[in-house]
Design an enzyme around this catalytic site. Structure first.
Site, PDB file in Angstrom:
ATOM      1  N   SER A  78      -2.444 -18.126 -49.923  1.00  0.00           N
ATOM      2  CA  SER A  78      -3.866 -18.404 -49.737  1.00  0.00           C
ATOM      3  C   SER A  78      -4.703 -17.296 -50.340  1.00  0.00           C
ATOM      4  O   SER A  78      -4.223 -16.174 -50.550  1.00  0.00           O
ATOM      5  CB  SER A  78      -4.198 -18.562 -48.250  1.00  0.00           C
ATOM      6  OG  SER A  78      -4.315 -17.296 -47.636  1.00  0.00           O
ATOM      7  N   GLY A 140     -13.122 -18.066 -37.337  1.00  0.00           N
ATOM      8  CA  GLY A 140     -13.503 -17.394 -36.108  1.00  0.00           C
ATOM      9  C   GLY A 140     -14.833 -17.843 -35.531  1.00  0.00           C
ATOM     10  O   GLY A 140     -15.296 -17.305 -34.531  1.00  0.00           O
ATOM     11  N   ALA A 141     -15.460 -18.858 -36.151  1.00  0.00           N
ATOM     12  CA  ALA A 141     -16.775 -19.305 -35.704  1.00  0.00           C
ATOM     13  C   ALA A 141     -16.706 -20.479 -34.737  1.00  0.00           C
ATOM     14  O   ALA A 141     -17.727 -21.013 -34.326  1.00  0.00           O
ATOM     15  CB  ALA A 141     -17.627 -19.692 -36.913  1.00  0.00           C
ATOM     16  N   LEU A 143     -15.380 -23.375 -35.557  1.00  0.00           N
ATOM     17  CA  LEU A 143     -15.525 -24.582 -36.367  1.00  0.00           C
ATOM     18  C   LEU A 143     -14.170 -25.131 -36.804  1.00  0.00           C
ATOM     19  O   LEU A 143     -14.085 -25.978 -37.677  1.00  0.00           O
ATOM     20  CB  LEU A 143     -16.392 -24.292 -37.592  1.00  0.00           C
ATOM     21  CG  LEU A 143     -17.792 -23.754 -37.280  1.00  0.00           C
ATOM     22  CD1 LEU A 143     -18.565 -23.511 -38.571  1.00  0.00           C
ATOM     23  CD2 LEU A 143     -18.557 -24.704 -36.374  1.00  0.00           C
ATOM     24  N   SER A 146      -8.589 -23.641 -38.319  1.00  0.00           N
ATOM     25  CA  SER A 146      -7.149 -23.882 -38.180  1.00  0.00           C
ATOM     26  C   SER A 146      -6.815 -25.356 -38.371  1.00  0.00           C
ATOM     27  O   SER A 146      -5.867 -25.705 -39.087  1.00  0.00           O
ATOM     28  CB  SER A 146      -6.663 -23.399 -36.814  1.00  0.00           C
ATOM     29  OG  SER A 146      -7.368 -24.035 -35.768  1.00  0.00           O
ATOM     30  N   GLU A 178       0.063 -26.373 -33.894  1.00  0.00           N
ATOM     31  CA  GLU A 178      -0.776 -25.357 -33.260  1.00  0.00           C
ATOM     32  C   GLU A 178      -0.199 -24.929 -31.914  1.00  0.00           C
ATOM     33  O   GLU A 178      -0.215 -23.746 -31.566  1.00  0.00           O
ATOM     34  CB  GLU A 178      -2.201 -25.882 -33.098  1.00  0.00           C
ATOM     35  CG  GLU A 178      -3.174 -24.798 -32.714  1.00  0.00           C
ATOM     36  CD  GLU A 178      -4.525 -24.930 -33.404  1.00  0.00           C
ATOM     37  OE1 GLU A 178      -5.441 -24.212 -32.988  1.00  0.00           O
ATOM     38  OE2 GLU A 178      -4.657 -25.721 -34.340  1.00  0.00           O
ATOM     39  N   ASP A 190      -9.602 -31.247 -32.237  1.00  0.00           N
ATOM     40  CA  ASP A 190      -9.897 -30.714 -33.558  1.00  0.00           C
ATOM     41  C   ASP A 190      -9.170 -31.501 -34.639  1.00  0.00           C
ATOM     42  O   ASP A 190      -9.737 -31.842 -35.672  1.00  0.00           O
ATOM     43  CB  ASP A 190      -9.488 -29.244 -33.639  1.00  0.00           C
ATOM     44  CG  ASP A 190     -10.299 -28.360 -32.705  1.00  0.00           C
ATOM     45  OD1 ASP A 190     -11.273 -28.860 -32.105  1.00  0.00           O
ATOM     46  OD2 ASP A 190      -9.944 -27.177 -32.569  1.00  0.00           O
ATOM     47  N   TYR A 242      -8.223 -18.501 -23.325  1.00  0.00           N
ATOM     48  CA  TYR A 242      -8.088 -19.949 -23.394  1.00  0.00           C
ATOM     49  C   TYR A 242      -6.928 -20.425 -22.516  1.00  0.00           C
ATOM     50  O   TYR A 242      -7.052 -21.367 -21.738  1.00  0.00           O
ATOM     51  CB  TYR A 242      -7.863 -20.347 -24.854  1.00  0.00           C
ATOM     52  CG  TYR A 242      -7.931 -21.818 -25.174  1.00  0.00           C
ATOM     53  CD1 TYR A 242      -9.018 -22.358 -25.853  1.00  0.00           C
ATOM     54  CD2 TYR A 242      -6.881 -22.676 -24.841  1.00  0.00           C
ATOM     55  CE1 TYR A 242      -9.075 -23.698 -26.183  1.00  0.00           C
ATOM     56  CE2 TYR A 242      -6.927 -24.021 -25.162  1.00  0.00           C
ATOM     57  CZ  TYR A 242      -8.027 -24.522 -25.835  1.00  0.00           C
ATOM     58  OH  TYR A 242      -8.061 -25.859 -26.150  1.00  0.00           O
TER      59      TYR A 242
END
Length: 399
Positions: A78, A140-141, A143, A146, A178, A190, A242
């Site tokens: 990436s 990290g926002a 949104l 992942s 995940e 998601d 979480y």
């Protein structure tokens, strides 16, 4: 971020994936695929409680360039990580989930999807592939950068391996990656939003049955924009609070004798209060009332339009701040400031402990609301937020 800027960024991410692929291999990729991030309009921490959510895919996407290999190996690379990660198909089963920590965290997402797809289909390993990623989904926002990686990977492998799986099956593979390959105990919201997204609409999802209904949002017709206020406070679901919230929800369900908190309604809360400690009760109350807010939002969007949902957005934030305790001062400041500056409604979005808040704002007020939020952050001594608008967009697909 303007729509034109967003389109340019998407083109840049697609170009970046293809360019890095050519640099890595000296050849052209066999194809490009992409998948979106998502914003959850309402319905937070309800998904893993078999509840209801209302997310939509956004225009910010992760792109993957894929090339075929002559061996039985997977290589992932990436633009946002320095080193390639490579593994043989035959080693995937030994790696996940027991030895997942041996793999760099970002690489667990695409490699985990490959592992989950092979487990789900029972197929023999196919010829190997190189997967090269670039993205414009803010990491990290909140949104779901992942799920965008997972969705792009699943869509690409589904096509080139001829698996013929539908969007729901690909979403399940993403969730398994995940949960088991990455180690983040998330639900399936998601991944479903990523796979099933539509232009100008949200996905009303029943997380128990995975039945999905397209819900027109009507933002454009009403002259509204959804403003994202990224606090730039980073969170990590696999290591943060979480998991503790999920355990509390499971404890609350067990104490009330139901299989999941989805089975409780608002009328059951008085009984639940007497069965558990105060912290567990407040966790339960958030989920139960949030489920009802999702249902109310869908109804109001249909009957009254998007300007009617502001109170539900505000109530959702208060519940996450006070009952679920997943907000942070920066999120509270963004929400309160946007409300004072004239937003229809605002709330934090995503798993919490950082990330972004959203505000539903009249189009002509977006610059003023943005400026007020930036001023409030500066006055409080916080890192400057990143503010941009998002629009409901298509799901994962070949580019």
């Amino acid at each position: 971020m303007s729509a034109a800027h967003g389109a340019a960024a998407q083109g840049g991410a697609a170009h970046g994936a293809a360019a890095l692929f050519r640099e890595l291999t000296g050849a052209e990729p066999a194809g490009l695929w992409s998948a979106p991030g998502r914003v959850n309009l309402i319905g937070e921490h309800t998904d893993y409680n078999d509840g209801f959510v209302l997310p939509f895919a956004i225009q910010h996407r992760t792109h993957v360039a894929l090339g075929h290999r002559a061996d039985r190996r997977l290589r992932v690379v990436s633009t946002f990580a320095p080193d390639a990660v490579e593994i043989a198909f035959d080693d995937l089963g030994a790696l996940f989930p027991e030895r997942r920590d041996d793999v760099e965290e970002w690489a667990r997402y695409p490699l985990g999807v490959a592992w989950a797809l092979l487990r789900a289909t029972g197929a023999a390993p196919f010829a190997g592939v190189d997967l090269v990623f670039d993205a414009d989904v803010p990491v990290g926002a909140g949104l779901s950068s992942s799920a965008a990686i997972e969705g792009a990977t699943a869509s690409a492998l589904n096509d080139v391996w001829g698996l013929d799986l539908d969007g729901v099956a690909l979403a399940r593979a993403g969730r398994r990656a995940e949960n088991d390959a990455v180690g983040a105990p998330t639900g399936i919201m998601d991944q479903m939003a990523c796979m099933l997204g539509r232009e100008d609409a949200a996905i009303f999802l029943d997380c128990r049955t995975l039945e999905a209904q397209v819900v027109d949002l009507g933002f454009a017709e009403a002259g509204l924009e959804l403003l994202v206020m990224d606090t730039r406070v980073k969170h990590a679901h696999s290591t943060g609070g979480y998991g503790g919230r999920r355990v509390a929800c499971e404890r609350g369900a067990a104490l009330t004798g139901v299989s999941a908190l989805r089975d409780l309604g608002v009328a059951d809360l008085d009984r639940a209060r007497g069965l558990m400690d105060d912290v567990t009760f407040r966790r339960v109350r958030h989920v139960v009332t949030e489920n009802q807010r999702v249902l109310d939002t869908v109804r109001m969007l249909h009957d009254e339009g998007p300007r009617a949902i502001g109170g539900l957005l505000r109530a959702s934030h208060a519940s996450m701040r006070d009952d679920f305790e997943i907000s942070v001062p920066e999120l509270d400041l963004a929400v309160a400031t946007a409300d004072r500056a004239g937003a229809i409604g605002a709330r934090m979005t995503g798993g919490g402990f950082g990330g972004a808040a959203i505000a539903l704002v009249d189009r002509e007020l977006v610059p003023a609301v943005t400026a007020e939020v930036e001023r409030a952050f500066a006055a409080a001594g916080h890192v400057a937020p990143l503010c941009f608008t998002v629009r409901p967009s298509r799901g994962a697909a070949r580019d």
